[in-house]
Design a protein around this motif. Structure first.
Motif, PDB file in Angstrom:
ATOM      1  N   LEU A 283       0.824  -1.213   0.000  1.00 56.14           N
ATOM      2  CA  LEU A 283       0.000   0.000   0.000  1.00 56.14           C
ATOM      3  C   LEU A 283       0.855   1.260   0.000  1.00 56.14           C
ATOM      4  CD1 LEU A 283      -3.051  -0.440   2.429  1.00 56.14           C
ATOM      5  CD2 LEU A 283      -3.096   0.079  -0.010  1.00 56.14           C
ATOM      6  N   LEU A 284       1.894   1.272   0.829  1.00 59.41           N
ATOM      7  CA  LEU A 284       2.771   2.439   0.888  1.00 59.41           C
ATOM      8  C   LEU A 284       3.431   2.692  -0.464  1.00 59.41           C
ATOM      9  CD1 LEU A 284       4.527   2.059   4.370  1.00 59.41           C
ATOM     10  CD2 LEU A 284       2.700   3.642   3.740  1.00 59.41           C
ATOM     11  N   GLU A 285       3.813   1.627  -1.145  1.00 60.14           N
ATOM     12  CA  GLU A 285       4.451   1.796  -2.453  1.00 60.14           C
ATOM     13  C   GLU A 285       3.467   2.345  -3.476  1.00 60.14           C
ATOM     14  OE1 GLU A 285       7.235  -0.662  -5.657  1.00 60.14           O
ATOM     15  OE2 GLU A 285       6.461  -1.672  -3.866  1.00 60.14           O
ATOM     16  N   VAL A 286       2.232   1.867  -3.437  1.00 62.68           N
ATOM     17  CA  VAL A 286       1.207   2.388  -4.351  1.00 62.68           C
ATOM     18  C   VAL A 286       0.944   3.861  -4.061  1.00 62.68           C
ATOM     19  CG1 VAL A 286      -1.224   2.220  -5.018  1.00 62.68           C
ATOM     20  CG2 VAL A 286       0.133   0.140  -4.719  1.00 62.68           C
ATOM     21  N   ALA A 292      -1.459   1.853  -8.818  1.00 62.73           N
ATOM     22  CA  ALA A 292      -1.122   0.463  -8.534  1.00 62.73           C
ATOM     23  C   ALA A 292      -0.533  -0.257  -9.734  1.00 62.73           C
ATOM     24  CB  ALA A 292      -2.373  -0.283  -8.063  1.00 62.73           C
ATOM     25  N   VAL A 293      -0.702   0.287 -10.929  1.00 61.83           N
ATOM     26  CA  VAL A 293      -0.313  -0.442 -12.144  1.00 61.83           C
ATOM     27  C   VAL A 293       1.159  -0.846 -12.140  1.00 61.83           C
ATOM     28  CG1 VAL A 293      -0.107  -0.316 -14.659  1.00 61.83           C
ATOM     29  CG2 VAL A 293      -2.179   0.536 -13.522  1.00 61.83           C
ATOM     30  N   PRO A 294       2.117   0.080 -11.973  1.00 60.44           N
ATOM     31  CA  PRO A 294       3.522  -0.358 -12.010  1.00 60.44           C
ATOM     32  C   PRO A 294       3.899  -1.253 -10.824  1.00 60.44           C
ATOM     33  CG  PRO A 294       3.378   1.945 -11.344  1.00 60.44           C
ATOM     34  CD  PRO A 294       2.006   1.543 -11.781  1.00 60.44           C
ATOM     35  N   VAL A 295       3.242  -1.057  -9.691  1.00 64.30           N
ATOM     36  CA  VAL A 295       3.545  -1.862  -8.505  1.00 64.30           C
ATOM     37  C   VAL A 295       3.105  -3.310  -8.727  1.00 64.30           C
ATOM     38  CG1 VAL A 295       3.168  -2.134  -6.031  1.00 64.30           C
ATOM     39  CG2 VAL A 295       3.319   0.162  -7.031  1.00 64.30           C
ATOM     40  N   ILE A 296       1.877  -3.481  -9.226  1.00 62.11           N
ATOM     41  CA  ILE A 296       1.379  -4.829  -9.514  1.00 62.11           C
ATOM     42  C   ILE A 296       2.189  -5.465 -10.627  1.00 62.11           C
ATOM     43  CG2 ILE A 296      -0.617  -6.166 -10.277  1.00 62.11           C
ATOM     44  CD1 ILE A 296      -0.860  -5.006  -7.467  1.00 62.11           C
ATOM     45  N   ALA A 340      -6.167   3.391  -2.531  1.00 59.04           N
ATOM     46  CA  ALA A 340      -5.047   2.598  -3.057  1.00 59.04           C
ATOM     47  C   ALA A 340      -5.366   1.111  -3.015  1.00 59.04           C
ATOM     48  CB  ALA A 340      -3.791   2.900  -2.236  1.00 59.04           C
ATOM     49  N   ALA A 341      -6.042   0.657  -1.945  1.00 62.05           N
ATOM     50  CA  ALA A 341      -6.416  -0.751  -1.840  1.00 62.05           C
ATOM     51  C   ALA A 341      -7.375  -1.136  -2.963  1.00 62.05           C
ATOM     52  CB  ALA A 341      -7.056  -1.019  -0.481  1.00 62.05           C
ATOM     53  N   ARG A 342      -8.315  -0.287  -3.260  1.00 64.85           N
ATOM     54  CA  ARG A 342      -9.268  -0.564  -4.349  1.00 64.85           C
ATOM     55  C   ARG A 342      -8.547  -0.557  -5.701  1.00 64.85           C
ATOM     56  NH1 ARG A 342     -13.820   3.102  -1.395  1.00 64.85           N
ATOM     57  NH2 ARG A 342     -14.808   1.407  -0.224  1.00 64.85           N
ATOM     58  N   VAL A 367      -1.879   1.630   7.884  1.00 66.63           N
ATOM     59  CA  VAL A 367      -1.301   2.762   7.151  1.00 66.63           C
ATOM     60  C   VAL A 367      -2.000   4.058   7.550  1.00 66.63           C
ATOM     61  CG1 VAL A 367      -1.055   3.816   4.870  1.00 66.63           C
ATOM     62  CG2 VAL A 367      -0.458   1.419   5.199  1.00 66.63           C
ATOM     63  N   ALA A 368      -3.333   4.029   7.619  1.00 65.30           N
ATOM     64  CA  ALA A 368      -4.102   5.227   7.954  1.00 65.30           C
ATOM     65  C   ALA A 368      -3.814   5.713   9.365  1.00 65.30           C
ATOM     66  CB  ALA A 368      -5.591   4.943   7.797  1.00 65.30           C
ATOM     67  N   SER A 369      -3.435   4.807  10.257  1.00 62.95           N
ATOM     68  CA  SER A 369      -3.248   5.152  11.667  1.00 62.95           C
ATOM     69  C   SER A 369      -1.796   5.428  12.020  1.00 62.95           C
ATOM     70  CB  SER A 369      -3.773   4.009  12.542  1.00 62.95           C
ATOM     71  OG  SER A 369      -5.110   3.695  12.210  1.00 62.95           O
ATOM     72  N   GLY A 370      -0.913   5.448  11.025  1.00 58.10           N
ATOM     73  CA  GLY A 370       0.488   5.716  11.279  1.00 58.10           C
ATOM     74  C   GLY A 370       1.177   4.604  12.042  1.00 58.10           C
ATOM     75  N   MET A 371       0.705   3.388  11.898  1.00 57.07           N
ATOM     76  CA  MET A 371       1.298   2.249  12.599  1.00 57.07           C
ATOM     77  C   MET A 371       2.415   1.632  11.766  1.00 57.07           C
ATOM     78  SD  MET A 371      -2.232   0.390  13.889  1.00 57.07           S
ATOM     79  CE  MET A 371      -3.442   1.264  14.899  1.00 57.07           C
ATOM     80  N   GLN A 372       3.247   0.821  12.405  1.00 56.95           N
ATOM     81  CA  GLN A 372       4.296   0.110  11.695  1.00 56.95           C
ATOM     82  C   GLN A 372       3.694  -1.034  10.882  1.00 56.95           C
ATOM     83  OE1 GLN A 372       7.042  -1.105  14.748  1.00 56.95           O
ATOM     84  NE2 GLN A 372       7.973   0.922  14.920  1.00 56.95           N
ATOM     85  N   SER A 373       4.481  -1.543   9.947  1.00 57.10           N
ATOM     86  CA  SER A 373       3.962  -2.602   9.079  1.00 57.10           C
ATOM     87  C   SER A 373       3.634  -3.873   9.856  1.00 57.10           C
ATOM     88  CB  SER A 373       4.980  -2.922   7.979  1.00 57.10           C
ATOM     89  OG  SER A 373       6.201  -3.397   8.539  1.00 57.10           O
ATOM     90  N   SER A 374       4.255  -4.048  11.018  1.00 57.67           N
ATOM     91  CA  SER A 374       4.011  -5.253  11.824  1.00 57.67           C
ATOM     92  C   SER A 374       2.764  -5.145  12.696  1.00 57.67           C
ATOM     93  CB  SER A 374       5.225  -5.542  12.712  1.00 57.67           C
ATOM     94  OG  SER A 374       5.461  -4.453  13.600  1.00 57.67           O
ATOM     95  N   ALA A 375       2.092  -3.999  12.689  1.00 52.88           N
ATOM     96  CA  ALA A 375       0.945  -3.803  13.577  1.00 52.88           C
ATOM     97  C   ALA A 375      -0.187  -4.782  13.275  1.00 52.88           C
ATOM     98  CB  ALA A 375       0.431  -2.363  13.471  1.00 52.88           C
TER      99      ALA A 375
END
Length: 421
Positions: A283-286, A292-296, A340-342, A367-375
């Protein structure tokens, strides 16, 4: 010495079957026949006129009928393990806790209330879980001793072991004792995690206490509602890999802390509880690249599975993802990662008929809550602990050591020479 139920006395009808005939009637491999004997499900008798064992035909036929009725037999072609359970049913893109729609439960009740329903089939409105100070102190000291780079599952696993060591009565496997353990272990796990905010208070609903371990931001009501609903939705999901590990431990009569530790050990894999972290980074990369096109395209070019998409138990969208996406609409800061998810789901759909799963929805929240990726992994582990306790209780009611599959040896046949000779 193995724990097993004594064989029921059988009536010798005079007709006896050899091992091959017994295996064919049961639809299993010959070695599985002897596994039934070791578990006390089948009686054998040495054939005086030969070298093998024989089995009473009537008893074998009764076991075959029982296996067909219970759906617990394994085929000679290697069918999947099937375990009887009254906890969760997954059917036609829906899932149910003890027959009640799980998404409706999570929409109306708190995580603690759903956990109580799963454990006792009784609804205790307003229930909250509290941890003994002594247990929390021991768990915190153990967690604080870990290296700084330790992941959330490392911390939770160590906290569970420390809490077990502090409980001298942990070997009491009665339902009342295990429920007492469950109601204190879950808040202990949360309290043992290092807080992100200095003004946090370990009181109120569990979701509120957990938030302080995941985000340095002050939560608003819609965000807390998403987190609490996520906990409720993730309480259980039938026999996922971690839950199977828990049931194997409980089958061996490991205490509840040890059963939970077994689940945490499996959960850490990238194909299970840690999958939301991969979706978080995607999500962060998108968001960084704007589409999302180049990421996917990069994921497909590398031959990687796109995180956050598809689930082997659902043909359509994961009902847990659907419920969380609807709630995230009310969280203003969730709008960009939600879009971005959609975009990810729509772009990937051009190449594969996969839908969003709960890992992608958890990633939007983190991502929306500013949490780490491991949250998301932490949310998953805390939530699923309640389900593991439910399965532990259910397994304690079954015959000990029943989960003992037979290995299918494919190595070198003996006798082989000693190594080095």
């Amino acid at each position: 010495m193995r724990d097993q139920e004594p064989s029921a006395p059988t009536r010798d009808t005079g007709r006896r079957l050899n091992t091959k005939e017994t295996a064919e009637l049961l639809g299993v491999k010959p070695e599985t026949v002897y596994a039934y004997v070791s578990r006390g499900q089948l009686a054998s008798r040495r054939d005086p006129g030969g070298r093998g064992s024989t089995f009473d035909a009537q008893e074998v036929e009764a076991l075959a009928r029982r296996n067909r009725r219970d759906g617990a037999g394994s085929s000679s072609t290697g069918g999947e393990l099937s375990v009887r359970t009254r906890i969760t049913l997954i059917d036609a893109d829906h899932y149910y806790f003890r027959g009640v729609d799980a998404t409706e439960l999570a929409a109306r009740y708190s995580y603690e209330e759903i956990a109580e329903w799963l454990w006792t089939e009784q609804l205790r409105r307003g229930v909250t879980f509290t941890a003994p100070e002594a247990s929390v102190a021991v768990a915190r000291r153990a967690v604080e001793s870990l290296p700084e780079h330790s992941g959330p599952t490392d911390r939770l696993r160590v906290a569970a072991i420390a809490a077990a060591a502090a409980d001298p009565l942990r070997f009491d496997l009665s339902e009342e004792a295990v429920l007492g353990t469950a109601r204190t272990l879950i808040p202990t796990l949360v309290a043992a995690l290092p807080p992100k905010r200095h003004d946090h208070r370990d009181e109120g609903p569990l979701a509120q206490r957990l938030w302080a371990r995941l985000s340095g931001r002050t939560p608003d009501d819609p965000s807390l509602r998403v987190l609490d609903t996520a906990l409720g939705l993730l309480v259980d999901h039938d026999l996922a890999a971690s839950t199977l590990a828990v049931r194997v431990a409980a089958s061996a009569r490991a205490h509840a802390y040890a059963a939970v530790s077994a689940g945490l050990g499996v959960l850490e894999g990238p194909l299970h509880g840690a999958a939301s972290g991969l979706a978080h980074r995607l999500l962060l990369e998108v968001l960084d690249r704007g589409t999302a096109v180049p990421v996917i395209a990069d994921e497909l070019r590398a031959g990687r599975r796109v995180p956050g998409l598809g689930h082997r138990l659902y043909q359509g969208e994961d009902p847990r993802a659907r419920a969380l996406f609807a709630l995230l609409e009310d969280v203003p800061q969730a709008a960009p990662p939600l879009a971005a998810a959609r975009d990810i789901a729509t772009t990937a759909a051009r190449h594969t008929p996969l839908h969003a799963n709960v890992d992608l929805a958890l990633a939007v929240l983190t991502v929306a809550s500013g949490m780490q990726s491991s949250a998301g992994e932490t949310v998953f582990a805390v939530a699923r602990t309640a389900g593991w306790i439910a399965h532990t209780l259910e397994e304690y009611g079954e015959r000990p050591l029943r989960m003992r599959p037979s290995g299918h040896y494919v190595g070198a046949r003996p006798p082989q020479p000693l190594p080095g000779e």
